[in-house]
Design an enzyme around this catalytic site. Structure first.
Site, PDB file in Angstrom:
ATOM      1  N   ALA A 185       0.837  -1.197   0.000  1.00 56.22           N
ATOM      2  CA  ALA A 185       0.000   0.000   0.000  1.00 56.22           C
ATOM      3  C   ALA A 185       0.874   1.250   0.000  1.00 56.22           C
ATOM      4  CB  ALA A 185      -0.929  -0.002   1.210  1.00 56.22           C
ATOM      5  N   THR A 186       0.839   1.982  -1.100  1.00 55.44           N
ATOM      6  CA  THR A 186       1.607   3.215  -1.221  1.00 55.44           C
ATOM      7  C   THR A 186       0.635   4.358  -1.441  1.00 55.44           C
ATOM      8  OG1 THR A 186       3.294   1.895  -2.363  1.00 55.44           O
ATOM      9  CG2 THR A 186       3.576   4.281  -2.362  1.00 55.44           C
ATOM     10  N   GLY A 188      -1.907   7.566   0.809  1.00 59.36           N
ATOM     11  CA  GLY A 188      -2.332   8.279   2.006  1.00 59.36           C
ATOM     12  C   GLY A 188      -2.470   7.383   3.222  1.00 59.36           C
ATOM     13  N   GLY A 190      -4.904   7.021   5.331  1.00 55.73           N
ATOM     14  CA  GLY A 190      -6.179   6.323   5.453  1.00 55.73           C
ATOM     15  C   GLY A 190      -6.155   5.003   4.711  1.00 55.73           C
ATOM     16  N   CYS A 239       7.108  12.119  -1.195  1.00 52.67           N
ATOM     17  CA  CYS A 239       6.986  12.033   0.266  1.00 52.67           C
ATOM     18  C   CYS A 239       8.320  12.221   0.969  1.00 52.67           C
ATOM     19  CB  CYS A 239       6.363  10.697   0.673  1.00 52.67           C
ATOM     20  SG  CYS A 239       7.320   9.248   0.170  1.00 52.67           S
TER      21      CYS A 239
END
Length: 452
Positions: A185-186, A188, A190, A239
């Site tokens: 999972a890359t 935000g 949430g 990021c």
């Protein structure tokens, strides 16, 4: 096609791929898919900018080329199947095996290179992969995957080994994560939290808020240019981009002038609140500024900036929660804070990271190896970038030893399962064959307790 059917087809394709492709064949496939993004960098970069309305075309071209060749450079020659290692002393044998079907949830900030990297890692380890792109970049991500599929036809790669969710939604992504074997999972926080709540092993990322310490006795002009280059790359959506530089107070004038000479504009104190309120809405970064140009942001805030301005610098009123400008800013805007001694610089960095970005990345510009080690030891980050642009090198470089990736783990500080750059090895299961070795001396109880 629904998610259940996609996963079922992926499982069959993965079994076929594992059965028919040896290490050499796999490596040829991975090289070819990385080359697709390299060869189509200009077209894919243009599609990404046009669809997302974020970032800088030239920087996305560079990103496509550098990430594709960097990922392949890291993966070539690496053994990813069969016997990996036999311990000479104990005889312990390690055997690499696929994890199965991987779900890759990819962001709108990196809609081309993130799918490419995750597909490369998955196929290197003989896994199947299903990519769920961000809705705001679904077309350019899907086109990237389609180009890869077309290129891989000549290798007779199983159909459905690589798939893409063409109409991504929250529900579709949740269904996908619940059905696969591993989630990458890359994006935000949430979405990353949702991945960790899926019930499946997951590799996520943490928030970025890169603190950069300027040491004494360095070339401040060179440091300023390096920091600005890192901060403005792709309009600041990376990021690992620099967010705050922490500088020795006694060299303030020299340092500020160095930044000004390289195109930075220091926002006057009387316009501080105006810009901060433009950047953040209810404490959250505004979608209207993410990945936008300096000129666009200044216009939104009603601030006049000199022609040729490359970056805005908003000196902070305080550390951490004392000023929202100390948070992550996904645009070409930085803040800065002074320090009197090096320990204070580390304290400032940690305070800002505690508010946001703990575990991600920090930078330092220094010629003092003791201070470099001290910063690496005492700042709560997974990677410290030395004398280089953080946004361009924290995600891995052929020169710095960090695995080239688009998924940067932040360890327990950032609520992540890894504190390193995600790569192919994280998509392997390892079986260990252990036997009692006659070559290992078993110490007596007395010998064990006498050991220092």
């Amino acid at each position: 096609m629904d998610i259940k059917e996609m996963v079922s087809l992926a499982r069959e394709a993965q079994k076929d791929y594992q059965a028919r492709f040896d290490q050499d064949a796999v490596d040829q496939v991975v090289k070819a898919l990385c080359r697709v993004v390299y060869d189509n960098a200009e077209m894919l970069a243009r599609e990404a900018v046009d669809e997302t309305e974020m970032g800088v075309y030239e920087d996305k071209v560079a990103k496509c080329r550098n990430k594709s060749k960097g990922v392949w450079s890291n993966l070539q020659g690496k053994k990813s199947m069969g016997v990996l290692d036999i311990d000479e002393k104990t005889g312990l044998i390690k055997i690499a095996k696929p994890v199965g079907v991987v779900a890759a949830i990819t962001p709108t900030t990196n809609p081309i290179v993130t799918p490419m990297a995750n597909i490369a890692f998955a196929l290197k380890t003989r896994n199947a992969i299903i990519v769920s792109p961000h809705p705001r970049s679904k077309n350019c991500s899907a086109h990237t995957i389609q180009l890869i599929l077309e290129r891989l036809k000549e290798f007779n790669v199983p159909e459905h080994l690589i798939q893409c969710v063409t109409e991504p939604s929250i529900q579709a992504t949740q269904d996908l994560m619940a059905a696969v074997d591993v989630v990458v999972a890359t994006g935000g926080m949430g979405m990353v939290h949702s991945a960790y709540s899926s019930g499946k092993p997951s590799f996520g990322v943490g928030a970025g808020n890169v603190q950069v310490i300027l040491d004494e006795h360095i070339d401040y002009k060179e440091a300023a240019e390096t920091i600005i280059r890192g901060r403005i790359f792709d309009n600041g959506i990376i990021c690992s981009g620099e967010q705050c530089f922490i500088y020795p107070e006694q060299h303030r004038e020299e340092i500020f002038q160095a930044f000004k000479d390289h195109g930075a504009y220091f926002v006057p104190a009387e316009e501080h609140d105006k810009l901060v309120n433009t950047l953040f809405v209810n404490g959250t970064i505004s979608r209207d500024v993410v990945g936008k140009s300096v000129q666009h942001i200044a216009q939104l805030a009603g601030i006049s900036v000199p022609e040729g301005t490359r970056m805005l610098i908003v000196p902070a009123k305080g550390v951490g929660t004392a000023d929202p400008i100390c948070k992550e800013k996904m645009c070409p805007v930085m803040t800065c804070l002074p320090y009197k001694h090096f320990d204070e610089a580390i304290e400032i960095a940690n305070t800002n990271l505690k508010m946001e970005g703990s575990g991600h990345t920090a930078g330092i510009h220094s010629n003092n190896q003791g201070n470099i080690i001290k910063a690496g030891d005492e700042i709560t980050i997974s990677r410290l970038i030395v004398n280089a642009p953080c946004s361009i090198t924290a995600g891995g470089s052929i020169q710095n030893g960090l695995s080239v990736t688009t998924t940067l783990g932040c360890g327990s500080w950032g609520n992540n399962s890894i504190s390193e750059n995600l790569t192919y090895k994280h998509l392997l299961n390892i079986s260990r064959i252990a036997r009692m070795s006659p070559h290992v001396h078993v110490p007596t109880d007395e010998e064990i307790w006498a050991m220092n």
